[in-house]
Design a protein around this motif. Structure first.
Motif, PDB file in Angstrom:
ATOM      1  N   UNK A 139       1.189  -1.107   0.095  1.00  0.00           N
ATOM      2  CA  UNK A 139      -0.083   0.087   0.347  1.00  0.00           C
ATOM      3  C   UNK A 139       0.816   1.282   0.019  1.00  0.00           C
ATOM      4  N   UNK A 140       0.537   2.173  -0.693  1.00  0.00           N
ATOM      5  CA  UNK A 140       1.050   3.603  -1.398  1.00  0.00           C
ATOM      6  C   UNK A 140       0.868   4.545  -0.209  1.00  0.00           C
ATOM      7  N   UNK A 141       0.285   4.684   1.240  1.00  0.00           N
ATOM      8  CA  UNK A 141      -0.445   6.458   1.248  1.00  0.00           C
ATOM      9  C   UNK A 141       0.421   7.265   0.854  1.00  0.00           C
ATOM     10  N   UNK A 142      -0.617   8.493   0.559  1.00  0.00           N
ATOM     11  CA  UNK A 142      -0.216   9.339   0.442  1.00  0.00           C
ATOM     12  C   UNK A 142      -0.136  10.388   0.777  1.00  0.00           C
ATOM     13  N   UNK A 143       0.991  10.854   1.768  1.00  0.00           N
ATOM     14  CA  UNK A 143       0.230  12.429   2.739  1.00  0.00           C
ATOM     15  C   UNK A 143       0.469  13.478   1.836  1.00  0.00           C
ATOM     16  N   UNK A 144      -0.985  13.422   1.504  1.00  0.00           N
ATOM     17  CA  UNK A 144      -1.749  14.432   0.799  1.00  0.00           C
ATOM     18  C   UNK A 144      -1.348  16.481   1.395  1.00  0.00           C
ATOM     19  N   UNK A 145      -0.394  17.060   0.570  1.00  0.00           N
ATOM     20  CA  UNK A 145      -0.167  18.463   0.784  1.00  0.00           C
ATOM     21  C   UNK A 145       0.425  18.304   2.601  1.00  0.00           C
ATOM     22  N   UNK A 146       0.848  17.587   2.481  1.00  0.00           N
ATOM     23  CA  UNK A 146       1.888  16.926   3.995  1.00  0.00           C
ATOM     24  C   UNK A 146       0.857  16.954   4.877  1.00  0.00           C
ATOM     25  N   UNK A 147      -0.789  16.969   5.137  1.00  0.00           N
ATOM     26  CA  UNK A 147      -1.523  16.324   5.593  1.00  0.00           C
ATOM     27  C   UNK A 147      -1.199  14.983   6.052  1.00  0.00           C
ATOM     28  N   UNK A 148      -1.476  14.344   7.224  1.00  0.00           N
ATOM     29  CA  UNK A 148      -1.127  12.355   7.183  1.00  0.00           C
ATOM     30  C   UNK A 148      -2.789  12.375   7.566  1.00  0.00           C
ATOM     31  N   UNK A 149      -3.070  10.095   7.357  1.00  0.00           N
ATOM     32  CA  UNK A 149      -4.494  10.055   8.025  1.00  0.00           C
ATOM     33  C   UNK A 149      -3.778  10.048   9.529  1.00  0.00           C
ATOM     34  N   UNK A 150      -4.796   8.743   9.789  1.00  0.00           N
ATOM     35  CA  UNK A 150      -4.555   8.352  11.586  1.00  0.00           C
ATOM     36  C   UNK A 150      -3.351   7.089  10.969  1.00  0.00           C
ATOM     37  N   UNK A 151      -2.370   7.215  11.155  1.00  0.00           N
ATOM     38  CA  UNK A 151      -1.275   6.466  10.628  1.00  0.00           C
ATOM     39  C   UNK A 151      -1.041   5.209  11.292  1.00  0.00           C
ATOM     40  N   UNK A 152      -1.781   5.420  12.987  1.00  0.00           N
ATOM     41  CA  UNK A 152      -1.870   3.564  13.881  1.00  0.00           C
ATOM     42  C   UNK A 152      -2.860   3.127  13.207  1.00  0.00           C
ATOM     43  N   UNK A 153      -3.939   3.206  12.763  1.00  0.00           N
ATOM     44  CA  UNK A 153      -4.888   3.018  11.843  1.00  0.00           C
ATOM     45  C   UNK A 153      -4.884   2.301  10.158  1.00  0.00           C
ATOM     46  N   UNK A 154      -3.702   2.623   9.822  1.00  0.00           N
ATOM     47  CA  UNK A 154      -3.621   3.098   8.704  1.00  0.00           C
ATOM     48  C   UNK A 154      -2.054   1.132   8.410  1.00  0.00           C
ATOM     49  N   UNK A 155      -1.841   1.945   9.881  1.00  0.00           N
ATOM     50  CA  UNK A 155      -0.719   0.612   9.897  1.00  0.00           C
ATOM     51  C   UNK A 155      -1.251  -0.663  10.331  1.00  0.00           C
ATOM     52  N   UNK A 156      -1.727  -0.319  11.007  1.00  0.00           N
ATOM     53  CA  UNK A 156      -2.791  -1.439  11.574  1.00  0.00           C
ATOM     54  C   UNK A 156      -3.032  -2.199  10.837  1.00  0.00           C
ATOM     55  N   UNK A 157      -3.853  -1.975   9.484  1.00  0.00           N
ATOM     56  CA  UNK A 157      -4.582  -2.499   8.920  1.00  0.00           C
ATOM     57  C   UNK A 157      -4.144  -2.818   8.211  1.00  0.00           C
ATOM     58  N   UNK A 158      -2.549  -2.451   7.772  1.00  0.00           N
ATOM     59  CA  UNK A 158      -1.136  -3.208   6.634  1.00  0.00           C
ATOM     60  C   UNK A 158      -1.427  -3.971   7.580  1.00  0.00           C
ATOM     61  N   UNK A 159      -0.861  -4.378   8.108  1.00  0.00           N
ATOM     62  CA  UNK A 159      -0.122  -5.819   8.881  1.00  0.00           C
ATOM     63  C   UNK A 159      -1.467  -6.683   9.049  1.00  0.00           C
ATOM     64  N   UNK A 160      -2.584  -6.441   9.748  1.00  0.00           N
ATOM     65  CA  UNK A 160      -3.786  -7.121   9.476  1.00  0.00           C
ATOM     66  C   UNK A 160      -3.204  -8.089   7.958  1.00  0.00           C
ATOM     67  N   UNK A 161      -3.425  -6.934   6.920  1.00  0.00           N
ATOM     68  CA  UNK A 161      -3.918  -7.828   6.121  1.00  0.00           C
ATOM     69  C   UNK A 161      -2.522  -8.006   5.199  1.00  0.00           C
ATOM     70  N   UNK A 162      -1.590  -8.131   5.847  1.00  0.00           N
ATOM     71  CA  UNK A 162       0.502  -8.248   5.033  1.00  0.00           C
ATOM     72  C   UNK A 162       0.182  -7.616   3.689  1.00  0.00           C
TER      73      UNK A 162
END
Ligand SMILES: Cc1ncc(COP(=O)(O)O)c(C=O)c1O
Length: 376
Positions: free
Chosen positions: A139-162
């Motif tokens: 997965x390639x998240x993009x930190x659009x305009x220097x903002x970020x999404x909820x990185x804890x949640x994104x990292x957890x989702x990525x880990x769960x789904x390999x």
């Protein structure tokens, strides 16, 4: 013309570039490349940084190192700059687009979660797209305009789904999520130094990582994969993707200025937020309390997008609409686009970025704000 986000060469750029020219160290080997890498890793809080010829080539190398190829998919937001998707296509893989959040303008994590839970399956710890059985390794998240999404949640989702996380943090130099620098969450992150970024080397990029093997491999691949210091022996297909010393010299000078540039970007967004408060339906990018963004490119959301674009550009105040969503581009019209109500199109049709070079004066900010007010 008041530039949207132009270069600000107000430090040691001339001195360091002159040093390269005087000594002849202008190409891909040189002390400034090493110094620029060291400063970048230190700034981002990663162990390693590898300088590349652009942000796009940095992303391409990251994907190559993960063995991504034409049988694969890579998940990415539908609202991003084309380079994210080009780097995926260079490997032969195809982007899967997830719709954007209409307030933060980052990948919508509710949709990401739903997509992963309903459209993918796990086999031997590998994520597959159910419909055609193709792999989704990254997965390639993009930190659009220097903002970020909820990185804890994104990292957890990525880990769960390999899913391996490669961050397109090209716009996020100087941005933090819960005090940790953008780009340092995934296995690898990237920066861009093209002319409109918060610091520039004219053109250039960086890969950041804590993984020594990947850092060495990135350096190897970006320098034609030469494996012998004397003989022209190359042990795999390599790339001429290394940043040159003369550009890195600018990079070192710009890194010295970076804290002052971030400070100025924050003053600029505060100025605009004050000046445009209560003007028509104007609102700004929503940022959670966990994020400390670099406010690289102040952008407003309004129903009068085209009118504001017109009045500013007619008055030589450069302003730009958001990127055309990826699913609307000819090359990607048949790609998977996971969405419910196509918020990407809404963001594209309502948002515009306004002048914010770090050397803009307060009087110029006032002039831009006054021009915008004339629309309402
Ligand atoms: C989101 C995004 N991804 C990738 C890139 C590519 O960077 P570069 O222009 O240095 O190749 C950029 C910047 O242009 C960008 O804004």
């Amino acid at each position: 013309m008041l530039l949207l986000s132009g270069p600000n060469m107000c430090g040691n750029e001339w001195k360091y570039v002159k040093d390269c020219l005087d000594t002849g160290w202008v190409s891909s080997v040189g002390a400034y490349v090493d110094q620029f890498e060291k400063m970048s890793a230190e700034f981002a809080g990663t162990k390693y940084a590898v300088a590349t010829s652009s942000g796009t080539t940095a992303l391409h190398i990251c994907l190559l190192m993960m063995g991504i190829d034409h049988n694969d998919y890579v998940i990415t937001p539908n609202i991003t700059f084309i380079a994210t998707c080009n780097s995926i296509k260079y490997t032969g893989a195809n982007p899967i687009f997830i719709d954007t959040d209409e307030n933060t303008w980052q990948m919508d994590l509710n949709l990401l979660q739903e997509f992963l839970e309903t459209e993918t399956e796990q086999r031997e710890n590998v994520c597959y797209y159910k419909k055609d059985g193709k792999r989704i390794p990254a997965i390639m998240p993009v930190h659009v305009l220097g903002n970020t999404c909820d990185m804890d949640r994104l990292m957890a989702l990525a880990a769960k789904h390999n899913l391996v996380v490669i961050e397109d943090s090209t716009e996020a130099l100087g941005s933090y999520y819960k005090g940790k620098h953008a780009g340092s969450f995934g296995l690898m992150g990237t920066f861009s130094y093209n002319g409109n970024k918060i610091i520039t080397t004219g053109g250039g990029g960086m890969i950041i990582t804590d993984d020594e093997t990947l850092a060495k491999k990135a350096k190897h691949l970006t320098t034609q994969a030469k494996s012998d210091p004397f003989e022209y022996v190359h042990d795999e297909i390599g790339y001429n993707y290394r940043l040159v010393n003369v550009a890195a010299a600018m990079g070192v000078a710009q890194m010295e200025l970076l804290p002052s540039f971030i400070k100025r970007k924050k003053e600029i967004i505060s100025f605009y937020k004050d000046a445009l408060k209560g003007v028509g339906d104007i609102s700004f990018q929503q940022v959670s309390d966990d994020v400390n963004p670099n406010w690289w490119l102040p952008t407003i959301k309004t129903n009068r997008q085209r009118d504001v674009l017109k009045i500013l550009n007619d008055n030589k105040m450069q302003s730009r609409p958001f990127w055309v969503p990826m699913n609307q581009l000819r090359m990607f019209k048949d790609n998977i686009y996971y969405n419910k109500t196509d918020r990407s199109d809404f963001v594209y049709k309502h948002c515009l970025s306004i002048p914010c070079s770090t050397n803009i004066t307060d009087a110029e900010l006032e002039a831009v704000s006054n021009k915008i007010k004339e629309v309402y």
